[in-house]
Each structure stands twice: as C-alpha cells, then as structure tokens.
Design an enzyme around this catalytic site. Structure first.
Site, short mmCIF file in Angstrom:
data_model
loop_
_atom_site.label_atom_id
_atom_site.label_comp_id
_atom_site.label_asym_id
_atom_site.label_seq_id
_atom_site.Cartn_x
_atom_site.Cartn_y
_atom_site.Cartn_z
N ARG A 195 1.00 -1.20 0.01
CA ARG A 195 -0.02 -0.09 0.09
C ARG A 195 1.00 1.17 0.02
O ARG A 195 1.92 1.07 0.60
CB ARG A 195 -1.01 -0.03 1.27
N HIS B 178 -1.10 0.16 -9.74
CA HIS B 178 -1.73 -0.67 -8.79
C HIS B 178 -2.09 -1.93 -9.55
O HIS B 178 -3.45 -2.21 -9.49
CB HIS B 178 -2.72 -0.04 -7.93
P1 NAP Z 1 -1.47 -11.92 5.02
O1 NAP Z 1 -1.53 -13.44 4.21
O2 NAP Z 1 -2.36 -11.42 6.10
O3 NAP Z 1 0.21 -11.74 5.30
C1 NAP Z 1 0.65 -10.47 5.99
C2 NAP Z 1 2.12 -10.73 6.51
O4 NAP Z 1 2.45 -9.50 7.09
C3 NAP Z 1 2.10 -11.94 7.26
O5 NAP Z 1 3.45 -12.54 7.30
C4 NAP Z 1 2.33 -11.08 8.78
O6 NAP Z 1 2.92 -11.63 10.03
C5 NAP Z 1 3.01 -9.67 8.26
N1 NAP Z 1 2.58 -8.65 9.39
C6 NAP Z 1 1.26 -7.94 9.31
N2 NAP Z 1 1.62 -7.11 10.39
C7 NAP Z 1 3.00 -7.24 10.67
C8 NAP Z 1 3.69 -6.48 11.59
N3 NAP Z 1 3.43 -5.24 12.44
N4 NAP Z 1 5.28 -6.69 11.75
C9 NAP Z 1 5.74 -7.50 10.95
N5 NAP Z 1 5.15 -8.26 10.14
C10 NAP Z 1 3.75 -8.23 9.74
O7 NAP Z 1 -1.50 -10.87 3.58
P2 NAP Z 1 -1.34 -11.24 2.26
O8 NAP Z 1 -2.42 -12.10 1.44
O9 NAP Z 1 0.12 -11.67 1.95
O10 NAP Z 1 -1.54 -9.64 1.46
C11 NAP Z 1 -0.62 -8.69 1.93
C12 NAP Z 1 -1.04 -7.21 1.57
O11 NAP Z 1 -0.61 -7.19 -0.04
C13 NAP Z 1 -2.46 -7.02 1.59
O12 NAP Z 1 -2.92 -6.62 2.77
C14 NAP Z 1 -2.44 -5.90 0.59
O13 NAP Z 1 -2.50 -4.75 1.27
C15 NAP Z 1 -1.33 -6.00 -0.36
N6 NAP Z 1 -1.88 -6.36 -1.85
C16 NAP Z 1 -1.61 -5.62 -2.67
C17 NAP Z 1 -1.85 -5.80 -4.18
C18 NAP Z 1 -1.57 -4.92 -5.45
O14 NAP Z 1 -2.06 -5.06 -6.27
N7 NAP Z 1 -0.80 -3.81 -4.96
C19 NAP Z 1 -2.66 -7.05 -4.46
C20 NAP Z 1 -3.06 -7.96 -3.43
C21 NAP Z 1 -2.54 -7.46 -2.13
P3 NAP Z 1 2.47 -13.13 10.41
O15 NAP Z 1 2.66 -14.06 9.44
O16 NAP Z 1 3.31 -13.07 11.61
O17 NAP Z 1 0.91 -12.83 10.92
C1 GLV Z 2 -5.53 -5.08 -3.82
O1 GLV Z 2 -4.72 -4.17 -3.78
C2 GLV Z 2 -5.64 -6.11 -2.92
O2 GLV Z 2 -5.46 -5.69 -1.71
O3 GLV Z 2 -6.28 -7.30 -3.15
#
Ligand code: NAP
Ligand code: GLV
Length: 310
Positions: free
Chosen positions: A225, A273
C-alpha cells in the site's frame, strides 16, 4: 438459499454478478444501491461506503474482493463488530505477485534499465555484473503473497530474508520477526520488497529511519500500500544515491497526481496498482466455496482479526 448484496467501487457490477450467479445459482444476488436497507445474509464488497454496512448486524459475513482489508476496517464503528470480514486468500493474486516481483528483481539485478538507457544512445558497453551472493532479497510480510514471492525468487538462487510479526521457519530463508528483528533484516536486504498489510503498526514503515539502514545501492519494491511509504524520504535517499531506485505499484494518492516528483525520477518505475489484480471468476469460486462452508457450519480461512488489522 442466501441473500447477497454486492458493491465494488471501480468494478463492473454486471460482470461480477454474472460470475457470482454461475457459482451461486440458488442464491439471490443484488447490487446494493444507496438507501437499500433490506435484509441480507452476506455482503461482497470492495471499498464499500459506510452506509452499506452500518447497522447490518444480521449479516453472516462480509467478503472483501481483495487481500487487503484496510479500506473496510477504516469504516470503524460503521462496521458491525459481530460480523466476520473475510479477505481473499490468493485467488490468483499469488502468481501475479510472483511474476511482478521476480521481474523487478531481475531487471535490477541484470541492470536491464541501464542497458536500455545505453541502447537509446546506441552504446555497446559491458557493465560489471552484480554478485548474486551479495544480492539478498528481503521480503517484508511472509503471508499468503509474501511466501509466493519468496518461492518464485528462490528459483534464481538469491540469498533470502523475510520479516513477519510472528517468527517463521521457512527452508532457505533467514527469517526475522517483530520490532527486534527489523534492524538486522533491513541491514541484510539489498532488495527490499514490501508486501505487508496496511495497519496501525505498518503504516509509514518505509520511512527514512528504516530505509537508510538498507545497504548502499539497495533497491525498493512496494507492492503493498502507498501509505507504507514516506514518499519524500524515498525520493531523498534516491537523490542522495543511497538507494539505487525503486519499482512502485502503490502510492499515497492513487492515481499518482500529475506533476508528482516520482514521474520525473527515471530511477523509479511506476505501475498503476496492477501487481496483483482480483481475478473475477477465481475469486467468485473462492467466495462461493466459503459461503457453502459457512452455511454448513464449517470453519473457513481468511477471517480477518480486527485487533491485528489483517
Ligand atoms: P497476509 O497473508 O495476511 O500476510 C501478512 C503478512 O504480514 C504476515 O506474514 C504477517 O505476519 C505480516 N505482518 C502483518 N503485520 C505485521 C507487523 N506489524 N510486523 C511484521 N509483520 C507483519 O496478507 P497477504 O495476502 O500476503 O497480502 C498482503 C498485502 O498485500 C495485503 O494486505 C494488501 O494490502 C497487499 N496487496 C496488494 C496488491 C496490489 O495489487 N498492489 C494486491 C494484493 C494484495 P504474521 O505471519 O506473523 O501474521
Ligand atoms: C489489492 O490491492 C488487494 O488488496 O487485493
């Protein structure tokens, strides 16, 4: 039979309804309109207005059409506290993130932008290659998408570091965790990839104080983000040549405004994005599967913990 209300800011509701009807043929689906307060069992949303969800304590679940739930959680008190919010689990985003980040890492590692610049000047000149063993890739966030990125980059043999809230044990990855592990992680990461959820704890994490701990000549990739990054701090560190450049898919303000200094900095690659788009049919199938499970009283994955913010 369930009743489902739908709203996706920026999405095409007709196409979504078509995909959802195919996988939920017995359910009643309607596009939510302002003023609609009729009962519903589930809501499927992306960046919903507060009015859509306020007071809807009768919902059994709110499905988010993305992995990041920051836009829903920021509704605060308008969000019925007793209703689970469910994010997308990969649903086709993992492979896209793997493609995007691998491409950005390799483009920098193989100096392809510099060769492009030389090509424009019709220059045939050898550049000293980077040494892979000195080229660690560090991933902030080791969740669903972070681990897909790590798996993809691992194929190329880069030393790997990862950082998460809770400690992980991943083969071939030096794992760090929590505030205590951040410093060592940053100092070890020649390429920094941010794929964290946006929460109170992670907002602004890509600030000068942290970015300057990266090794000289580091490269930054933000696919999480825009609010993770203090944009002026990144720009200043690039201009000081502490950071070599960045690939950014997300920004504090989107669309990135005309005249923003990032547009005129050639060392910053910009995409709008798109690093991982929500795949309509795959997401509809995942949501339908979860609705069936919930209706049968089974547990599902992807339920957000509001106290953690992801
Ligand atoms: P997820 O499965 O919930 O993984 C989040 C990771 O971040 C976990 O490893 C978590 O640690 C870690 N984390 C959270 N808070 C933290 C903190 N305070 N300190 C250290 N580590 C922390 O999420 P995901 O599915 O991988 O997605 C991640 C993010 O990608 C989304 O929330 C979204 O904002 C972004 N995203 C962007 C796009 C785009 O097109 N640009 C698309 C999709 C997603 P733990 O493992 O210990 O819980
Ligand atoms: C996109 O940014 C997502 O959070 O899936």
């Amino acid at each position: 039979m369930s009743t489902i209300i739908f709203h996706a800011t920026g999405g095409n509701p007709e196409q979504w309804l078509q995909s959802l009807k195919q996988v939920l043929p017995n359910d009643t689906l309607r596009v939510w309109q302002a003023g609609d307060i009729a009962a519903a069992d589930y809501a499927i949303v992306w960046k919903p207005p507060a009015e859509m969800l306020a007071g809807r304590t009768g919902l059994k679940g709110i499905f988010n059409l993305g992995a990041g739930v920051d836009a829903i959680l920021q509704l605060g008190d308008a969000l019925p506290a007793s209703v689970p919010v469910i994010r997308l689990d990969d649903a086709g985003m993992g492979i896209q993130m793997a493609e995007y980040v691998s491409h950005a890492v390799l483009r920098y590692f193989r100096q392809l932008d510099r060769y492009d610049t030389q090509r424009q000047a019709q220059q045939w000149r050898f550049l000293k290659p980077f040494q892979k063993q000195e080229f660690s890739v560090g991933v902030l966030g080791l969740g669903v998408l972070g681990q897909r990125i790590i798996d993809a980059v691992a194929h190329f043999g880069f030393p790997l570091h990862g950082w998460s809230r809770t400690q992980k044990d991943l083969t071939g990855v030096t794992c760090h965790s929590g505030a205590a592990g951040l410093d060592t992680f940053l100092r070890a990461s020649r390429v920094l990839v941010c794929i964290l959820p946006l929460t109170g704890e992670t907002q602004g994490i890509l600030k000068r104080e942290n970015l300057q701990k990266l090794p000289q000549g580091a490269y930054v990739i933000n696919v999480a983000r825009g609010a993770h990054m203090i944009e002026d701090d990144l720009l200043a560190l690039i201009q000081d040549e502490h950071i070599a450049g960045a690939t950014l898919d997300v920004f504090e303000q989107e669309p990135l405004p005309a005249g923003h200094p990032f547009w005129s900095e050639p060392r910053i690659s910009i995409t709008p994005h798109i690093s991982a788009l929500t795949m309509r049919d795959e997401s509809a199938r995942q949501i339908a599967g979860k609705i069936h499970s919930l209706e049968q009283g089974h547990a599902i994955s992807g339920i957000v913990d509001p106290s953690r913010g992801y």
